[in-house]
Design an enzyme around this catalytic site. Structure first.
Site, PDB file in Angstrom:
ATOM      1  N   TYR A 129      -3.458  -8.141   0.966  1.00  0.00           N
ATOM      2  CA  TYR A 129      -4.602  -8.545   0.172  1.00  0.00           C
ATOM      3  C   TYR A 129      -5.175  -9.653   0.888  1.00  0.00           C
ATOM      4  O   TYR A 129      -6.471 -10.159   0.734  1.00  0.00           O
ATOM      5  CB  TYR A 129      -4.149  -8.958  -1.305  1.00  0.00           C
ATOM      6  CG  TYR A 129      -3.734  -7.897  -2.121  1.00  0.00           C
ATOM      7  CD1 TYR A 129      -4.700  -7.381  -2.800  1.00  0.00           C
ATOM      8  CD2 TYR A 129      -2.534  -7.715  -2.475  1.00  0.00           C
ATOM      9  CE1 TYR A 129      -4.533  -6.010  -3.463  1.00  0.00           C
ATOM     10  CE2 TYR A 129      -2.255  -6.430  -3.306  1.00  0.00           C
ATOM     11  CZ  TYR A 129      -3.145  -5.677  -3.582  1.00  0.00           C
ATOM     12  OH  TYR A 129      -2.906  -4.826  -4.554  1.00  0.00           O
ATOM     13  N   PHE A 418       0.986 -10.102 -14.363  1.00  0.00           N
ATOM     14  CA  PHE A 418      -0.038  -9.326 -14.902  1.00  0.00           C
ATOM     15  C   PHE A 418      -0.605  -8.252 -14.084  1.00  0.00           C
ATOM     16  O   PHE A 418      -0.186  -8.198 -12.731  1.00  0.00           O
ATOM     17  CB  PHE A 418      -1.257 -10.213 -15.260  1.00  0.00           C
ATOM     18  CG  PHE A 418      -1.827 -10.831 -14.005  1.00  0.00           C
ATOM     19  CD1 PHE A 418      -2.790 -10.386 -13.685  1.00  0.00           C
ATOM     20  CD2 PHE A 418      -1.233 -12.067 -13.777  1.00  0.00           C
ATOM     21  CE1 PHE A 418      -3.216 -11.195 -12.377  1.00  0.00           C
ATOM     22  CE2 PHE A 418      -2.111 -13.154 -12.804  1.00  0.00           C
ATOM     23  CZ  PHE A 418      -3.108 -12.335 -11.999  1.00  0.00           C
TER      24      PHE A 418
END
Length: 418
Positions: A129, A418
């Site tokens: 990322y 999450f």
């Protein structure tokens, strides 16, 4: 090098494509690719079609990506709107074809247009990322406590401060938990909002796993005045060795708004009969757990790693949202290959607030947007990043000024996955 394939269509999914999207998601996470009707019904109840992307080759989904609204607490207690990224997969047969790059660009572009200040995610793999402008903004630590060595002899019998620890049912968790978490989130940089669905999953009202639901124990700490200040969910295995108990209590989550509540819950867990080991779950890097024990060496770190990654989309709003203990001015040259956060910015900060504006003044520091994310919540040191060659100091002493402004006494922590 990525090899873009024009025959792969990246787009929001339609309702009829949800089963195929779930199959690709399960495949990407190396779960059985089978899709049940219950799984389709559950996903259909909360997926936002415009923010649920699929990469399709013909009628087959080979990549998945989803985002949702989130609030992220920053230094000082304010929060900012965040684009929470999750369910990111690319099928193994279709790697290195630019699929994730296209999905990420579409989502971050929509988030910027929507007015989100940052994007967030929990990275399954570290190397992915950074190339999209994300940087690790918080870390986490997992502890394992060897209970017999902890020195709790005789074992702890309960709080000495007039408070109490009670076991409660999941209905009580649903009633008491959201308000308690919100109190904690409002004062904890790095914390994110929890949805109603999060509490449904954690109490078994919604069950995602294919294994049967096993209800955990729920413990609540109430102060001497009766206020709920802490809550924990944990499970215990059933292990005996040579007619001796050797059970492990594994914490799913533990939140507390006071050190007294945190201490009471940890000592409760370490004082349960038959439990010889406690696994802490994901904790903050400065967790007090070891120091609550008479012998802190009984708690050893079993995992320490990056946790919440942040991608800053709006530099001005991000830097103006947080507070600063120091006072001064700093010109930051932000590089951003994807574009939305790049530029030169003047940060002027003090006890009464901060302003951030575009400027043509000479830069004090030059850094990538991902490294700005490392500094923004106060967890990283500009001096360290300069030493590593990640940040370039254009003016002598600018690194020290950046640390005086941006570094915080307490480290940020995100309690959630999450």
């Amino acid at each position: 090098m990525s090899r873009p394939r024009p025959d792969i269509d990246v787009r929001p999914i339609g309702e009829a494509e949800i089963p195929e999207w779930i199959r690709a998601l399960n495949t990407g996470f190396l779960r059985s690719p089978g899709v049940s009707e219950d799984e389709v019904a559950d996903r259909s109840s909360y997926l936002e079609p415009a923010r649920t992307l699929g990469a399709f080759e013909g009628g087959r989904c080979v990549g998945t990506f989803r985002s949702f609204d989130q609030r992220l607490t920053v230094v000082g207690g304010a929060d900012v709107p965040a684009d929470a990224v999750t369910n990111v997969t690319v099928t193994a047969t279709h790697r290195r074809r630019g699929i994730l790059t296209r999905m990420m660009a579409a989502d971050l572009g929509a988030a910027k247009e929507r007015g989100d200040v940052v994007a967030t995610l929990i990275a399954a793999e570290y190397p992915i990322y950074g190339r999209y402008g994300f940087g690790p903004a918080t870390t986490m630590t997992e502890w394992t406590v060897d209970v017999p060595r902890a020195g709790l002899d005789p074992r702890w019998a309960g709080p000495e401060d007039g408070g109490r620890v009670d076991l409660v049912d999941r209905e009580d968790v649903t009633k008491l938990g959201p308000e308690l978490h919100e109190r904690l989130r409002r004062r904890l940089p790095g914390a994110v909002s929890r949805t109603e669905r999060w509490w449904q999953i954690e109490t078994g009202a919604v069950h995602l796993d294919r294994a049967p639901w096993v209800e955990p124990f729920y413990a609540v700490y109430r102060s001497a005045t009766g206020e709920v200040e802490g809550m924990a969910a944990y499970r215990c295995d059933e292990v005996w060795e040579d007619k001796q108990p050797a059970e492990t209590a594994t914490v799913r989550w533990l939140i507390a708004t006071t050190p007294a509540a945190e201490r009471a819950l940890w000592l409760h867990l370490c004082s349960i009969d038959w439990v010889t080991k406690v696994r802490s779950g994901w904790r903050g890097p400065e967790d007090l757990l070891p120091l609550f024990l008479p012998d802190p060496r009984a708690a050893r770190i079993t995992t320490q790693a990056d946790w919440l990654w942040v991608r800053i989309l709006d530099v001005v709003r991000a830097l103006q949202a947080r507070t600063y203990d120091g006072e001064g001015a700093l010109v930051l040259e932000i590089t951003d290959r994807a574009g939305p956060a790049g530029g030169r910015y003047l940060l002027e900060a003090g006890a009464d607030g901060a302003s951030c504006t575009a400027t043509t003044r000479a830069a004090d520091l030059t850094l990538d947007v991902g490294d700005l994310a490392r500094l923004w919540l106060g967890d990283e040191s500009a001096a360290r990043l300069i030493a590593l060659g990640r940040v370039r100091e254009e003016r002598a002493g600018a690194g020290r000024m950046a640390d005086a402004l941006l570094r915080t006494p307490g480290r940020p922590w995100c309690p959630d996955m999450f």
